[in-house]
Design a protein around this motif. Structure first.
Motif, PDB file in Angstrom:
ATOM      1  N   ALA A 167      40.335  22.195  46.150  1.00 40.89           N
ATOM      2  CA  ALA A 167      40.952  20.886  45.950  1.00 40.89           C
ATOM      3  C   ALA A 167      41.329  20.246  47.284  1.00 40.89           C
ATOM      4  CB  ALA A 167      42.191  21.015  45.068  1.00 40.89           C
ATOM      5  N   ASP A 168      41.708  21.080  48.255  1.00 37.12           N
ATOM      6  CA  ASP A 168      42.208  20.564  49.535  1.00 37.12           C
ATOM      7  C   ASP A 168      41.186  20.593  50.659  1.00 37.12           C
ATOM      8  OD1 ASP A 168      44.679  20.097  48.405  1.00 37.12           O
ATOM      9  OD2 ASP A 168      45.476  22.058  48.958  1.00 37.12           O
ATOM     10  N   PHE A 169      40.238  21.544  50.627  1.00 40.31           N
ATOM     11  CA  PHE A 169      39.399  21.786  51.796  1.00 40.31           C
ATOM     12  C   PHE A 169      37.894  21.779  51.519  1.00 40.31           C
ATOM     13  CE2 PHE A 169      43.440  23.972  52.641  1.00 40.31           C
ATOM     14  CZ  PHE A 169      43.813  23.332  53.816  1.00 40.31           C
ATOM     15  N   SER A 170      37.468  21.403  50.323  1.00 46.86           N
ATOM     16  CA  SER A 170      36.041  21.472  50.008  1.00 46.86           C
ATOM     17  C   SER A 170      35.217  20.544  50.896  1.00 46.86           C
ATOM     18  CB  SER A 170      35.798  21.116  48.536  1.00 46.86           C
ATOM     19  OG  SER A 170      36.245  19.799  48.260  1.00 46.86           O
ATOM     20  N   LYS A 171      35.864  19.528  51.496  1.00 47.99           N
ATOM     21  CA  LYS A 171      35.138  18.598  52.367  1.00 47.99           C
ATOM     22  C   LYS A 171      34.559  19.291  53.590  1.00 47.99           C
ATOM     23  CE  LYS A 171      39.357  17.101  54.790  1.00 47.99           C
ATOM     24  NZ  LYS A 171      40.298  17.936  54.001  1.00 47.99           N
ATOM     25  N   LEU A 172      35.012  20.524  53.862  1.00 46.59           N
ATOM     26  CA  LEU A 172      34.501  21.246  55.030  1.00 46.59           C
ATOM     27  C   LEU A 172      33.058  21.700  54.832  1.00 46.59           C
ATOM     28  CD1 LEU A 172      37.569  23.542  55.861  1.00 46.59           C
ATOM     29  CD2 LEU A 172      36.907  21.415  57.000  1.00 46.59           C
ATOM     30  N   GLY A 173      32.665  21.915  53.590  1.00 44.77           N
ATOM     31  CA  GLY A 173      31.356  22.504  53.342  1.00 44.77           C
ATOM     32  C   GLY A 173      31.379  23.994  53.635  1.00 44.77           C
ATOM     33  N   GLY A 174      30.353  24.695  53.188  1.00 40.60           N
ATOM     34  CA  GLY A 174      30.312  26.128  53.439  1.00 40.60           C
ATOM     35  C   GLY A 174      29.366  26.837  52.490  1.00 40.60           C
ATOM     36  N   VAL A 175      29.620  28.137  52.312  1.00 44.22           N
ATOM     37  CA  VAL A 175      28.774  28.973  51.455  1.00 44.22           C
ATOM     38  C   VAL A 175      29.670  29.846  50.593  1.00 44.22           C
ATOM     39  CG1 VAL A 175      26.949  30.708  51.385  1.00 44.22           C
ATOM     40  CG2 VAL A 175      26.999  29.034  53.230  1.00 44.22           C
ATOM     41  N   LEU A 176      29.332  29.956  49.320  1.00 44.23           N
ATOM     42  CA  LEU A 176      30.071  30.815  48.396  1.00 44.23           C
ATOM     43  C   LEU A 176      29.195  31.990  47.996  1.00 44.23           C
ATOM     44  CD1 LEU A 176      32.334  29.796  45.462  1.00 44.23           C
ATOM     45  CD2 LEU A 176      30.412  31.328  44.985  1.00 44.23           C
ATOM     46  N   PHE A 177      29.700  33.209  48.191  1.00 41.85           N
ATOM     47  CA  PHE A 177      29.068  34.433  47.713  1.00 41.85           C
ATOM     48  C   PHE A 177      29.809  34.868  46.444  1.00 41.85           C
ATOM     49  CE2 PHE A 177      27.050  36.577  51.703  1.00 41.85           C
ATOM     50  CZ  PHE A 177      26.577  35.356  52.141  1.00 41.85           C
ATOM     51  N   PHE A 178      29.063  35.062  45.359  1.00 41.62           N
ATOM     52  CA  PHE A 178      29.634  35.531  44.095  1.00 41.62           C
ATOM     53  C   PHE A 178      28.999  36.884  43.808  1.00 41.62           C
ATOM     54  CE2 PHE A 178      29.938  34.476  39.248  1.00 41.62           C
ATOM     55  CZ  PHE A 178      30.924  35.437  39.108  1.00 41.62           C
ATOM     56  N   LEU A 179      29.802  37.940  43.803  1.00 42.29           N
ATOM     57  CA  LEU A 179      29.230  39.274  43.617  1.00 42.29           C
ATOM     58  C   LEU A 179      29.955  40.032  42.522  1.00 42.29           C
ATOM     59  CD1 LEU A 179      30.976  41.916  45.007  1.00 42.29           C
ATOM     60  CD2 LEU A 179      30.551  40.529  47.024  1.00 42.29           C
ATOM     61  N   ASP A 180      29.237  40.902  41.881  1.00 38.98           N
ATOM     62  CA  ASP A 180      29.882  41.920  41.058  1.00 38.98           C
ATOM     63  C   ASP A 180      29.177  43.247  41.269  1.00 38.98           C
ATOM     64  OD1 ASP A 180      27.656  42.052  39.392  1.00 38.98           O
ATOM     65  OD2 ASP A 180      28.689  41.386  37.598  1.00 38.98           O
ATOM     66  N   LEU A 181      29.798  44.311  40.757  1.00 40.07           N
ATOM     67  CA  LEU A 181      29.343  45.670  41.051  1.00 40.07           C
ATOM     68  C   LEU A 181      28.347  46.145  40.008  1.00 40.07           C
ATOM     69  CD1 LEU A 181      32.752  47.288  42.051  1.00 40.07           C
ATOM     70  CD2 LEU A 181      31.023  46.274  43.540  1.00 40.07           C
ATOM     71  N   ASP A 182      27.265  46.732  40.471  1.00 37.71           N
ATOM     72  CA  ASP A 182      26.288  47.370  39.594  1.00 37.71           C
ATOM     73  C   ASP A 182      26.769  48.792  39.305  1.00 37.71           C
ATOM     74  OD1 ASP A 182      24.662  45.085  40.096  1.00 37.71           O
ATOM     75  OD2 ASP A 182      23.913  46.042  41.930  1.00 37.71           O
ATOM     76  N   GLY A 183      26.926  49.132  38.022  1.00 43.52           N
ATOM     77  CA  GLY A 183      27.326  50.482  37.649  1.00 43.52           C
ATOM     78  C   GLY A 183      28.813  50.690  37.516  1.00 43.52           C
ATOM     79  N   PHE A 184      29.607  49.634  37.620  1.00 44.43           N
ATOM     80  CA  PHE A 184      31.067  49.808  37.571  1.00 44.43           C
ATOM     81  C   PHE A 184      31.544  50.234  36.184  1.00 44.43           C
ATOM     82  CE2 PHE A 184      35.399  48.069  37.037  1.00 44.43           C
ATOM     83  CZ  PHE A 184      36.039  48.831  38.002  1.00 44.43           C
ATOM     84  N   LYS A 185      30.923  49.711  35.135  1.00 45.11           N
ATOM     85  CA  LYS A 185      31.351  50.074  33.780  1.00 45.11           C
ATOM     86  C   LYS A 185      31.253  51.581  33.559  1.00 45.11           C
ATOM     87  CE  LYS A 185      30.501  48.988  28.885  1.00 45.11           C
ATOM     88  NZ  LYS A 185      30.465  50.401  28.462  1.00 45.11           N
ATOM     89  N   LYS A 186      30.226  52.202  34.123  1.00 49.88           N
ATOM     90  CA  LYS A 186      30.061  53.652  33.964  1.00 49.88           C
ATOM     91  C   LYS A 186      31.198  54.410  34.635  1.00 49.88           C
ATOM     92  CE  LYS A 186      26.737  57.396  34.655  1.00 49.88           C
ATOM     93  NZ  LYS A 186      25.385  57.759  35.170  1.00 49.88           N
ATOM     94  N   VAL A 187      31.666  53.922  35.783  1.00 53.88           N
ATOM     95  CA  VAL A 187      32.797  54.573  36.463  1.00 53.88           C
ATOM     96  C   VAL A 187      34.011  54.568  35.555  1.00 53.88           C
ATOM     97  CG1 VAL A 187      34.416  54.394  38.404  1.00 53.88           C
ATOM     98  CG2 VAL A 187      31.972  54.003  38.779  1.00 53.88           C
ATOM     99  N   ASN A 188      34.320  53.408  34.944  1.00 49.22           N
ATOM    100  CA  ASN A 188      35.461  53.335  34.029  1.00 49.22           C
ATOM    101  C   ASN A 188      35.268  54.233  32.809  1.00 49.22           C
ATOM    102  OD1 ASN A 188      37.265  51.615  35.318  1.00 49.22           O
ATOM    103  ND2 ASN A 188      36.297  49.758  34.517  1.00 49.22           N
ATOM    104  N   ASP A 189      34.052  54.238  32.263  1.00 51.40           N
ATOM    105  CA  ASP A 189      33.791  55.017  31.040  1.00 51.40           C
ATOM    106  C   ASP A 189      33.861  56.518  31.290  1.00 51.40           C
ATOM    107  OD1 ASP A 189      33.434  52.651  29.703  1.00 51.40           O
ATOM    108  OD2 ASP A 189      31.242  52.723  29.696  1.00 51.40           O
ATOM    109  N   VAL A 190      33.345  56.960  32.450  1.00 55.69           N
ATOM    110  CA  VAL A 190      33.256  58.403  32.725  1.00 55.69           C
ATOM    111  C   VAL A 190      34.534  58.936  33.372  1.00 55.69           C
ATOM    112  CG1 VAL A 190      32.029  60.181  34.035  1.00 55.69           C
ATOM    113  CG2 VAL A 190      30.749  58.341  32.907  1.00 55.69           C
ATOM    114  N   TYR A 191      35.075  58.198  34.324  1.00 51.83           N
ATOM    115  CA  TYR A 191      36.194  58.720  35.117  1.00 51.83           C
ATOM    116  C   TYR A 191      37.540  58.075  34.803  1.00 51.83           C
ATOM    117  CZ  TYR A 191      32.313  60.575  37.842  1.00 51.83           C
ATOM    118  OH  TYR A 191      31.174  61.229  38.235  1.00 51.83           O
ATOM    119  N   GLY A 192      37.530  57.010  34.000  1.00 51.96           N
ATOM    120  CA  GLY A 192      38.782  56.380  33.603  1.00 51.96           C
ATOM    121  C   GLY A 192      39.127  55.171  34.467  1.00 51.96           C
TER     122      GLY A 192
END
Length: 313
Positions: free
Chosen positions: A178-203
């Motif tokens: 809202a305040d600084f988008s006029k600067l321009g830039g790059v957005l990286f959107f990431l999520d983890l591959d295999g994270f659900k298995k970590v929660n399911d197996v190890y808690g």
């Protein structure tokens, strides 16, 4: 860790409260110049002055190399003020002598200001152009004022932070755009591959530790990138903002380096990351919602291409 200046600019009533802090301090030492400063990783920035003193050459917005300022010598761990009643007679200031003669400071008090988690914010400083005696009661009162200001800073800081990882949260991301988008830039959107298995197996406790480690690796990755910051959007989804436009080649290099940081784990923890990347123009009319939608689409394509991969929208 330090509070970036662009974060301070989002704090509610920061300017008003900073002025009140200086006014209170001025009631205690009315004939002195008093100022608030903040620290970056390499500089001390003068944020607010109590008044203009023509005899002392200090101004708002001045940035000084941190290793060239006496404030850097304050004991923040013990929260102890630093007092020099006559800087011309302090042998410990020999390396800074020319600087303090240039700005005409001959007496100094530095009160540390820290957040409750121990992060340094900066200082409440009192200076004078003549050697001066500072009584203990005055210094004690200044410490109380600095303490109250630190409570305010802590509350504002917490409002923009994810409680698990310490990264910025969704609210900060939307306020930034809202305040600084006029600067321009790059957005990286990431999520983890295999994270659900970590929660399911190890808690979920193990999953939380993974998220903390991922956050630490991201923070380490961006620490030398000017004005970059990271956000935990939710779950195992993270955003990294690199203000200012980068070339496609530079974007690719950064993406590959980050993926390499996030795909090395213990054998029992098979994790990697996938990313959708969206450059956005300076002074553009594109909304954050649109950028995130585009990034999500690019992320989907990266996963479809085999994971541990990135796609530029």
């Amino acid at each position: 860790m330090v509070i970036p200046l662009h974060e301070l600019q989002m704090y509610r009533n920061f300017d008003e409260l900073a002025r009140d802090v200086l006014d209170l301090a001025k009631e205690i030492l009315p004939d002195k110049l008093i100022y608030l400063s903040s620290f970056t990783d390499s500089e001390q920035v003068i944020l607010k002055l109590s008044n203009i003193n023509p005899n002392i050459h200090v101004s708002e917005g001045t940035a000084i190399k941190l290793n060239r300022t006496v404030c850097n010598r304050i004991d923040f761990e013990k929260n102890q003020p630093l007092v020099f009643e006559d800087t011309s007679k302090e042998a410990s200031l020999d390396d800074l002598r020319s600087l303090y003669e240039k700005v005409n400071i001959n007496a100094y008090v530095g009160i540390p200001i820290s957040l409750k988690n121990g992060e340094r914010f900066g200082t409440l400083c009192v200076v004078h152009d003549q050697a001066t005696h500072f009584d203990k009661k005055s210094i004690s009162m200044l410490q109380k004022i600095a303490k109250m200001f630190s409570y305010y800073l802590t509350l504002e800081n917490l409002a923009y932070k994810d409680s698990l990882t310490g990264l910025y949260n969704r609210q900060y991301l939307f306020n930034f755009f809202a305040d600084f988008s006029k600067l321009g830039g790059v957005l990286f959107f990431l999520d983890l591959d295999g994270f659900k298995k970590v929660n399911d197996v190890y808690g979920h406790d193990a999953g939380d530790q993974v998220l903390k480690e991922v956050s630490a690796r991201i923070q380490q990755f961006i620490k030398d990138q000017e004005e970059a910051f990271a956000v935990r959007l939710g779950g195992d989804e993270f955003i990294i903002i690199f203000p200012h436009m980068s070339s496609r080649e530079e974007i690719g290099k950064r993406a590959e380096h980050l993926l390499n940081r996030l795909n090395t784990w213990k054998p029992e923890c098979q994790l990697s990351a996938s990313m959708g990347i969206v450059p956005y123009p300076a002074n553009g009319n594109i909304s954050l919602d649109t950028i995130l939608k585009n990034a999500d689409g690019a992320l989907y394509n990266a996963k479809a291409a085999g994971k541990n991969n990135y796609e530029i929208f």
